[in-house]
Design a protein around this motif. Structure first.
Motif, short mmCIF file in Angstrom:
data_model
loop_
_atom_site.label_atom_id
_atom_site.label_comp_id
_atom_site.label_asym_id
_atom_site.label_seq_id
_atom_site.Cartn_x
_atom_site.Cartn_y
_atom_site.Cartn_z
N GLN A 20 0.85 -1.20 0.00
CA GLN A 20 0.00 0.00 0.00
C GLN A 20 0.88 1.24 0.00
O GLN A 20 1.48 1.59 1.01
CB GLN A 20 -0.88 0.02 1.26
CG GLN A 20 -1.87 -1.14 1.35
CD GLN A 20 -2.94 -1.05 0.29
OE1 GLN A 20 -3.86 -0.24 0.39
NE2 GLN A 20 -2.81 -1.84 -0.75
N GLY A 21 0.98 1.89 -1.14
CA GLY A 21 1.64 3.18 -1.19
C GLY A 21 3.16 3.12 -1.25
O GLY A 21 3.78 2.06 -1.34
N GLU A 22 3.72 4.32 -1.19
CA GLU A 22 5.14 4.54 -1.49
C GLU A 22 6.09 3.79 -0.57
O GLU A 22 7.01 3.11 -1.04
CB GLU A 22 5.40 6.05 -1.38
CG GLU A 22 6.40 6.56 -2.37
CD GLU A 22 6.45 8.08 -2.33
OE1 GLU A 22 7.54 8.61 -2.08
OE2 GLU A 22 5.38 8.71 -2.50
N ASP A 23 5.88 3.92 0.75
CA ASP A 23 6.82 3.30 1.69
C ASP A 23 6.84 1.78 1.54
O ASP A 23 7.85 1.13 1.83
CB ASP A 23 6.47 3.65 3.15
CG ASP A 23 6.94 5.04 3.54
OD1 ASP A 23 7.57 5.71 2.68
OD2 ASP A 23 6.68 5.46 4.68
N ALA A 24 5.74 1.21 1.08
CA ALA A 24 5.67 -0.24 0.89
C ALA A 24 6.25 -0.65 -0.46
O ALA A 24 6.39 -1.83 -0.75
CB ALA A 24 4.22 -0.71 1.00
N GLY A 25 6.55 0.33 -1.30
CA GLY A 25 7.11 0.02 -2.61
C GLY A 25 6.07 -0.36 -3.64
O GLY A 25 6.37 -1.05 -4.61
#
Ligand code: AMP
Ligand code: ZN
Length: 109
Positions: free
Chosen positions: A86-91
């Protein structure tokens, strides 16, 4: 629609499909991170869990049940891991919700 997973779901881009029905498709990830690395993609296009509504929640419930039912046929008898980035930090790189299915061997955490 420029979404790569919509195109795979529609058969417009080739993929190694292992399962398909009216609402989901399961195919091999092109960059496998485990002996078996599959992607389970709902045909309904939405990017993240933030876009869940009652209908999509029910769809995901059915999807988890299908994965459990398909376990042996997918080669996952020994167990498997599901990941939903989910989203940027998770890639998350593809902004069409998908469930990674990893298995086929003991997985390091
Ligand atoms: P995520 O990082 O969670 O967005 O995962 C996207 C995944 O899609 C990555 O593991 C990619 O290797 C995979 N992927 C991207 N394009 C394709 C493709 N054409 N066929 C199969 N897998 C793909
Ligand atoms: Zn899409």
């Amino acid at each position: 629609m420029s979404c790569i997973f919509c195109k795979i779901a529609a058969g417009e881009i080739p993929s190694a499909k292992l399962y398909e029905d009216e609402e989901i498709v399961i195919f091999k990830d092109i960059e496998p991170k485990a002996k078996i690395h599959l992607l389970c993609v709902p045909k309904d296009h939405f990017a993240t869990l933030a876009e869940l509504n009652d209908e999509r929640s029910a769809l995901l419930g059915r999807t988890f049940a299908k994965i459990a039912r398909l376990r042996d046929g997918l080669g996952l008898t020994g167990g498997y891991r599901l990941i939903v980035n989910q989203g940027e930090d998770a890639g998350q790189t593809v902004h069409h919700l998908h469930i990674h299915i990893l298995g086929g061997e003991p997985l390091p955490w």
